[in-house]
Design an enzyme around this catalytic site. Structure first.
Site, PDB file in Angstrom:
ATOM      1  N   HIS A 109     -81.171 135.100 -67.945  1.00  0.00           N
ATOM      2  CA  HIS A 109     -81.221 135.819 -69.218  1.00  0.00           C
ATOM      3  C   HIS A 109     -81.294 137.338 -69.071  1.00  0.00           C
ATOM      4  O   HIS A 109     -80.570 138.068 -69.726  1.00  0.00           O
ATOM      5  CB  HIS A 109     -82.427 135.354 -70.050  1.00  0.00           C
ATOM      6  CG  HIS A 109     -82.550 133.861 -70.180  1.00  0.00           C
ATOM      7  ND1 HIS A 109     -81.465 133.035 -70.294  1.00  0.00           N
ATOM      8  CD2 HIS A 109     -83.635 133.052 -70.228  1.00  0.00           C
ATOM      9  CE1 HIS A 109     -81.877 131.774 -70.415  1.00  0.00           C
ATOM     10  NE2 HIS A 109     -83.193 131.764 -70.367  1.00  0.00           N
ATOM     11  N   HIS A 148     -78.616 130.518 -73.094  1.00  0.00           N
ATOM     12  CA  HIS A 148     -78.790 130.570 -74.547  1.00  0.00           C
ATOM     13  C   HIS A 148     -79.136 131.975 -75.042  1.00  0.00           C
ATOM     14  O   HIS A 148     -78.991 132.262 -76.215  1.00  0.00           O
ATOM     15  CB  HIS A 148     -79.800 129.511 -75.032  1.00  0.00           C
ATOM     16  CG  HIS A 148     -81.234 129.844 -74.745  1.00  0.00           C
ATOM     17  ND1 HIS A 148     -81.796 129.728 -73.504  1.00  0.00           N
ATOM     18  CD2 HIS A 148     -82.223 130.288 -75.560  1.00  0.00           C
ATOM     19  CE1 HIS A 148     -83.069 130.078 -73.572  1.00  0.00           C
ATOM     20  NE2 HIS A 148     -83.357 130.425 -74.802  1.00  0.00           N
ATOM     21  N   LYS A 208     -78.817 125.792 -67.275  1.00  0.00           N
ATOM     22  CA  LYS A 208     -79.365 126.362 -66.057  1.00  0.00           C
ATOM     23  C   LYS A 208     -80.560 125.534 -65.588  1.00  0.00           C
ATOM     24  O   LYS A 208     -81.090 124.783 -66.405  1.00  0.00           O
ATOM     25  CB  LYS A 208     -79.743 127.823 -66.283  1.00  0.00           C
ATOM     26  CG  LYS A 208     -81.019 128.021 -67.112  1.00  0.00           C
ATOM     27  CD  LYS A 208     -81.306 129.461 -67.200  1.00  0.00           C
ATOM     28  CE  LYS A 208     -82.699 129.835 -67.483  1.00  0.00           C
ATOM     29  NZ  LYS A 208     -83.849 129.076 -67.183  1.00  0.00           N
ATOM     30  N   ARG A 211     -81.291 105.738 -70.707  1.00  0.00           N
ATOM     31  CA  ARG A 211     -81.597 104.490 -70.018  1.00  0.00           C
ATOM     32  C   ARG A 211     -82.653 103.709 -70.808  1.00  0.00           C
ATOM     33  O   ARG A 211     -82.883 102.556 -70.601  1.00  0.00           O
ATOM     34  CB  ARG A 211     -82.142 104.806 -68.628  1.00  0.00           C
ATOM     35  CG  ARG A 211     -81.452 104.004 -67.558  1.00  0.00           C
ATOM     36  CD  ARG A 211     -82.003 104.251 -66.211  1.00  0.00           C
ATOM     37  NE  ARG A 211     -82.255 105.666 -65.928  1.00  0.00           N
ATOM     38  CZ  ARG A 211     -82.375 106.126 -64.711  1.00  0.00           C
ATOM     39  NH1 ARG A 211     -82.244 105.331 -63.675  1.00  0.00           N
ATOM     40  NH2 ARG A 211     -82.638 107.389 -64.477  1.00  0.00           N
ATOM     41  N   ASP A 216     -86.218 131.901 -63.014  1.00  0.00           N
ATOM     42  CA  ASP A 216     -86.179 131.281 -64.342  1.00  0.00           C
ATOM     43  C   ASP A 216     -85.598 132.226 -65.397  1.00  0.00           C
ATOM     44  O   ASP A 216     -84.744 131.842 -66.175  1.00  0.00           O
ATOM     45  CB  ASP A 216     -87.609 130.858 -64.735  1.00  0.00           C
ATOM     46  CG  ASP A 216     -87.651 130.026 -66.014  1.00  0.00           C
ATOM     47  OD1 ASP A 216     -86.656 129.341 -66.309  1.00  0.00           O
ATOM     48  OD2 ASP A 216     -88.682 130.057 -66.715  1.00  0.00           O
TER      49      ASP A 216
HETATM   50  C1  BG6 Z   1     -85.784 129.183 -70.600  1.00  0.00           C
HETATM   51  C2  BG6 Z   1     -86.837 129.201 -69.520  1.00  0.00           C
HETATM   52  O1  BG6 Z   1     -84.517 129.403 -70.049  1.00  0.00           O
HETATM   53  O2  BG6 Z   1     -86.063 130.202 -71.545  1.00  0.00           O
HETATM   54  C3  BG6 Z   1     -88.220 129.055 -70.112  1.00  0.00           C
HETATM   55  O3  BG6 Z   1     -86.593 128.144 -68.599  1.00  0.00           O
HETATM   56  C4  BG6 Z   1     -88.453 130.087 -71.191  1.00  0.00           C
HETATM   57  O4  BG6 Z   1     -89.218 129.180 -69.098  1.00  0.00           O
HETATM   58  C5  BG6 Z   1     -87.312 130.070 -72.196  1.00  0.00           C
HETATM   59  O5  BG6 Z   1     -89.689 129.811 -71.831  1.00  0.00           O
HETATM   60  C6  BG6 Z   1     -87.436 131.198 -73.203  1.00  0.00           C
HETATM   61  O6  BG6 Z   1     -86.471 131.048 -74.208  1.00  0.00           O
HETATM   62  P1  BG6 Z   1     -86.702 131.641 -75.637  1.00  0.00           P
HETATM   63  O7  BG6 Z   1     -85.414 131.416 -76.362  1.00  0.00           O
HETATM   64  O8  BG6 Z   1     -87.872 130.914 -76.233  1.00  0.00           O
HETATM   65  O9  BG6 Z   1     -87.016 133.092 -75.449  1.00  0.00           O
END
Ligand code: BG6
Length: 433
Positions: free
Chosen positions: A215, A153, A123, A47, A210
């Protein structure tokens, strides 16, 4: 394998942090690796007036349906210029409250129904079981499950993919990957950073939602799942290409593993779940009463005959002494034998380590423990970023490293008793660190 289909990647939320830090560098890397199709375009929806290299900016108001119809016409014109239809990837890099309405309007404007249209979502997928169900139902009104790519991820991290290959390809570990040989499993994700200014998000989320719901449960599923049988080794087929048919079975196996996973005691949550909050969290979020956890550790077990009686601990926290994600496999101690520990380092220093018992040199016959270590950094200059894999796989229509709706729902179901307990408990079990 180079992507051959002409592709338009529409990033909604191009001015956000994720686009700058991860998505655009990832497309640059894929380009450098020569994997992008000849006809490829990134359209950044925003935007605001922002400057951005290599991206066509498309200004629109995401709340107005008519604007989506205009966007549709714009995408048609790109394809017309190219002289060919393209696959269209809509990457929603926006807060969850906004994404639901965008999905609806992509549906109502007819954009969702254009052949070869994909939806990539970040997410959180809901905040509890019911909201996740609602979200999934809402998306299903406009998109088929095949069109939807839910990103976790962690699944796309190089070492996480290697966990599957490691389990599949090393017969020594494959044969001993069960309750007869393994005593317990720990999965740890510690972070040094705090909440990085995300006060509103974190106050509504906490560590359980989170990191654990997504994960860590996915890492647990990959550790516990059955490895699908395969005639090849699951990496390359006889033509030298990726054996996608084998990888396609992975989400179903992860789901089966999640279905068998449950808290060690759903009745006595207090015995199997610990939570904590780092010391200046309350000031940071300006909420002196906050009981939101920035640390959580929980014990689970699996009902699978392969894993009965093996405790599985998931632990995560922010503002801890270091950044590290590991899967630790503790082998059983047998009579007259010491136990061994296998560590899969997801990050940093991605690699695998096993501790061995050796004789300490000298006249005494004493034992010593030494690590046997494989580190990617000793062999490769760098590893691909998870978001490169996410984009490449979505462009290839490969769902194996994305979370299915079934997995999302089951993950919420596993942690639901904890959410219930905390809702009632008032935070008296919270410790500060
Ligand atoms: C995200 C969370 O999904 O993953 C964050 O929302 C977190 O809070 C992050 O810091 C960690 O990802 P990575 O790849 O840095 O371990």
């Amino acid at each position: 394998m180079k992507i051959s289909k002409p592709t338009i990647l529409v990033i909604v939320g191009i001015s956000g942090d994720l686009s700058k830090r991860k998505l655009l560098p990832a497309t640059d890397e894929i380009f450098r690796a020569g994997e992008l199709p000849e006809k490829f375009k990134v359209i950044g929806v925003t935007r605001r007036d922002i400057a951005m290299q290599g991206v066509e900016l498309y200004k629109m108001d995401l709340e107005i349906l008519e604007e989506y119809k205009k966007l549709a016409r714009h995408l048609d014109s790109v394809e017309k210029d190219w002289g060919t239809p393209a696959q269209r990837l809509f990457y929603l890099s926006v807060p969850p409250q906004v994404s639901q309405s965008i999905v609806r309007q992509l549906g109502q404007s007819g954009l969702a129904k254009v052949p070869d249209t994909k939806l990539l979502l970040e997410k959180p997928f809901g905040f509890d079981l019911q909201s996740a169900k609602d979200l999934i139902d809402d998306i299903n009104k406009y998109f088929t499950e095949e069109q939807v790519y839910r990103i976790d991820h962690y699944l796309a991290k190089e070492m996480t993919q290697n966990l599957i290959i490691f389990r599949q390809s090393n017969s020594l570990f494959k044969r001993t990957w069960n309750k007869d040989f393994i005593e317990r499993i720990e999965i740890v994700a510690s972070e040094q950073i705090g909440i990085e200014g995300r006060a509103t998000f974190y106050e509504q989320t906490g560590a359980l939602r989170d990191l654990v719901q997504s994960h860590l449960l996915q890492l647990a599923a990959l550790t516990l799942m059955k490895i699908p049988p395969s005639v090849s080794n699951g990496v390359v087929d006889s033509n030298g290409g990726a054996d996608n048919s084998w990888w396609k079975n992975i989400p179903d196996e992860r789901l089966r593993a999640l279905e068998q996973l449950h808290l060690l005691s759903e009745e006595k949550i207090i015995d199997c779940v610990k939570r904590g909050q780092y010391k200046n969290y309350r000031e940071e979020v300006k909420n002196p009463q906050s009981t939101v956890e920035t640390f959580v550790s929980l014990q689970l077990e699996s009902g699978s005959p392969d894993w009965q009686g093996v405790p599985i601990t998931l632990t995560t926290g922010k503002a801890l002494d270091k950044k590290m994600t590991e899967i630790r496999i503790f082998y059983k101690k047998a009579e007259h034998h010491e136990s061994n520990q296998l560590t899969l380092r997801i990050q940093p220093k991605e690699g695998i380590e096993i501790c061995l018992w050796t004789k300490k040199p000298g006249y005494d016959r004493t034992l010593e423990k030494h690590p046997l270590n494989f580190s990617y950094e000793d062999h490769y200059a760098s590893l691909p970023e998870a978001y490169e894999r996410v984009l490449v796989d979505a462009m290839h229509s490969d769902h194996s490293l994305f979370t299915s709706s079934g997995e999302v729902l089951r993950s919420w179901e596993i942690i639901a008793p904890i959410q219930e307990f905390w809702k009632k408990g008032g935070g008296s079990d919270l410790t500060f660190y």
